[in-house]
Design a protein around this motif. Structure first.
Motif, short mmCIF file in Angstrom:
data_model
loop_
_atom_site.label_atom_id
_atom_site.label_comp_id
_atom_site.label_asym_id
_atom_site.label_seq_id
_atom_site.Cartn_x
_atom_site.Cartn_y
_atom_site.Cartn_z
N THR A 69 0.87 -1.18 0.00
CA THR A 69 0.00 0.00 0.00
C THR A 69 0.91 1.23 0.00
O THR A 69 2.10 1.13 0.32
N ALA A 70 0.32 2.38 -0.33
CA ALA A 70 1.13 3.60 -0.40
C ALA A 70 1.88 3.81 0.92
O ALA A 70 3.09 4.06 0.92
N SER A 71 1.19 3.70 2.04
CA SER A 71 1.85 3.99 3.32
C SER A 71 2.96 2.98 3.63
O SER A 71 3.94 3.33 4.29
N ALA A 83 6.10 3.97 1.18
CA ALA A 83 6.54 5.36 1.00
C ALA A 83 7.87 5.61 1.71
O ALA A 83 8.19 4.95 2.70
N GLY A 143 -7.38 4.74 0.98
CA GLY A 143 -6.40 5.04 -0.07
C GLY A 143 -7.00 4.89 -1.46
O GLY A 143 -8.16 5.26 -1.68
N LYS A 180 1.15 6.40 -9.72
CA LYS A 180 1.96 5.24 -9.31
C LYS A 180 3.40 5.65 -8.99
O LYS A 180 3.97 6.51 -9.66
N TYR A 182 6.84 8.98 -10.72
CA TYR A 182 5.52 9.62 -10.59
C TYR A 182 4.81 9.39 -11.90
O TYR A 182 5.04 10.10 -12.86
N ALA A 197 3.52 1.10 -5.52
CA ALA A 197 2.15 1.30 -5.02
C ALA A 197 1.58 2.53 -5.71
O ALA A 197 2.30 3.27 -6.38
N ARG A 228 -0.33 6.13 -5.31
CA ARG A 228 -0.63 7.22 -4.37
C ARG A 228 -2.08 7.68 -4.57
O ARG A 228 -2.48 7.93 -5.71
N THR A 230 1.17 12.96 -2.46
CA THR A 230 2.58 12.68 -2.15
C THR A 230 2.93 13.10 -0.71
O THR A 230 4.09 13.06 -0.33
#
Ligand SMILES: Cc1cc2nc3c(=O)[nH]c(=O)nc-3n(C[C@H](O)[C@H](O)[C@H](O)COP(=O)(O)OP(=O)(O)OC[C@H]3O[C@@H](n4cnc5c(N)ncnc54)[C@H](O)[C@@H]3O)c2cc1C
Length: 355
Positions: free
Chosen positions: A40-42, A45, A194, A212, A250, A287, A289, A316
């Protein structure tokens, strides 16, 4: 016997985790549902909070207020969890072109906040190839997101505050005074899910702009950056002992959320050109965003179904936005204090009204 709570939270990324803490602080009962997805994003990151952004090094939206709040919120969290997940860092911005060097110096002349030049611009030459020097960005922080998420989860489990399972939106009944989900009755539900929020029935009409990002985890035993994040196109961020997070991309247009060979090859060759030290790639992360078209978060309660809320669209900047807006959301519920207009999801009332 069913469980009655004030809040049901869906998702335990950085948003769900801070919402849980804010509800606890406000004395509101709650339960969180999260399926433990690995990418996942979190979870992937870098965890950087950087007060300036872009080629022109402008100060990011609301940063003074966000930074002040974030510092307090992460310290509160450290007290609760018995371990700190926030480290002050300085970003060394290695100028990739003469133009970027000029832009930095220009911003410095304008008294652009948070910027300075190092005492010795050759300081990193033993470890990196660079020709145009570098500038420094102060008041940056690094959040250990994998550690923070895992610690919050470990704490919630014995307290019975988390169910590790998939939330099925088809089983949610939204009623006048609250919601029902399986055996749970809640006054409010808040989606902190998310990018999954794009597909949910309540907020899918919001102008999400999923983006992404990929990163490599790289072992560089002799690098020893010591409180420094180094950036030159890609950022090298301390991750775990001897391991660095190198990223990221990005991408607004992508076919899938998986790691790609192209990113790996490109980043590996950039690292080879840039680093003077041997390195080894140990992992490749990707992942999506939960970014938004107007680069502002989605916070608040649905204008038609006020029992249904959202804390999403952090793009972001989840590490600085999530603590602040989790607090704003809970305050809005408890005292009616308004959420600022450019973050409140009510700015999309027209869109959300449509059947
Ligand atoms: C490569 C990359 C680098 C980044 N670097 C930074 C950075 O340096 N600094 C920064 O501030 N931000 C960074 N970001 C952005 C940051 O990751 C996001 O802003 C933030 O993580 C979003 O958090 P979230 O809680 O909204 O969503 P997520 O982290 O996506 O969390 C959502 C949670 O909901 C759960 N969920 C979803 N649907 C369901 C369901 N149906 N049932 C149960 N659970 C569900 C998921 O499993 C997940 O745990 C980066 C992102 C990427 C991809």
């Amino acid at each position: 016997m069913g469980q009655q709570v004030d809040f049901l939270i869906v998702g335990q990324g950085i948003c769900g985790s801070f919402l849980q803490l804010e509800l606890e602080r406000a004395g509101l009962s709650h339960i969180l549902i999260d399926e433990a997805l690995p990418f996942t994003a979190s979870r992937i990151a870098a965890g950087l909070i950087n007060p300036v952004t872009g080629r022109r090094l402008v100060t990011t939206w609301m940063i003074d207020e966000l930074l002040a709040f974030a510092r307090e919120a992460y310290h509160r969290l450290a007290d609760i969890l018995g371990s700190s997940f926030l480290t002050p860092v300085v970003v060394a911005d290695l100028f990739p072109s003469a133009q970027m060097r000029l832009a930095f110096l220009h911003r410095l002349e304008e008294n652009g906040p948070y910027l300075r030049l190092p005492e010795d611009e050759r300081h990193l030459l033993d470890r990196f190839h660079y020709e145009l020097g570098y500038g420094l960005i102060d008041s940056c922080y690094l959040v250990d997101l994998p550690g923070l998420l895992a610690a919050c989860r470990r704490r919630m489990k014995p307290l019975g505050l988390i169910r590790e399972e998939r939330f099925e939106s088809g089983e949610l009944a939204v009623e006048e005074g609250g919601v029902r989900y399986r055996d749970i009755e809640a006054r409010r539900i808040v989606f902190c899910d998310g990018v999954a929020g794009l597909a949910g029935p309540w907020f899918s009409r919001l102008p999400f702009a999923p983006n992404k990002g990929e990163a490599l985890v790289v072992e560089i035993p002799q690098l020893g950056l010591d409180g420094l994040v180094v950036k030159k196109g890609i950022s090298l961020v301390p991750w775990q002992e001897n391991l660095y997070w190198a990223g990221s991309s990005y991408e607004w247009s992508f076919e899938h959320a998986q790691p790609t060979e192209l990113f790996r090859l490109r980043t590996e060759s950039a690292l080879r050109e840039w680093l003077k030290l041997p390195f080894r790639i140990v992992d490749h992360l990707a992942a999506v965003r939960p970014a938004t078209l107007e680069r502002r978060p989605f916070v608040g309660f649905h204008p038609v179904y006020p029992a249904v809320g959202i804390l999403n669209g952090m793009g972001t900047k989840g590490c600085s936005l999530a603590p602040y807006f989790a607090h704003k959301l809970v305050q809005n519920f408890s005292t009616g204090a308004p959420i600022q207009a450019d973050a409140d999801v009510k700015r999309f009332t027209k869109v959300l009204n449509r059947k």
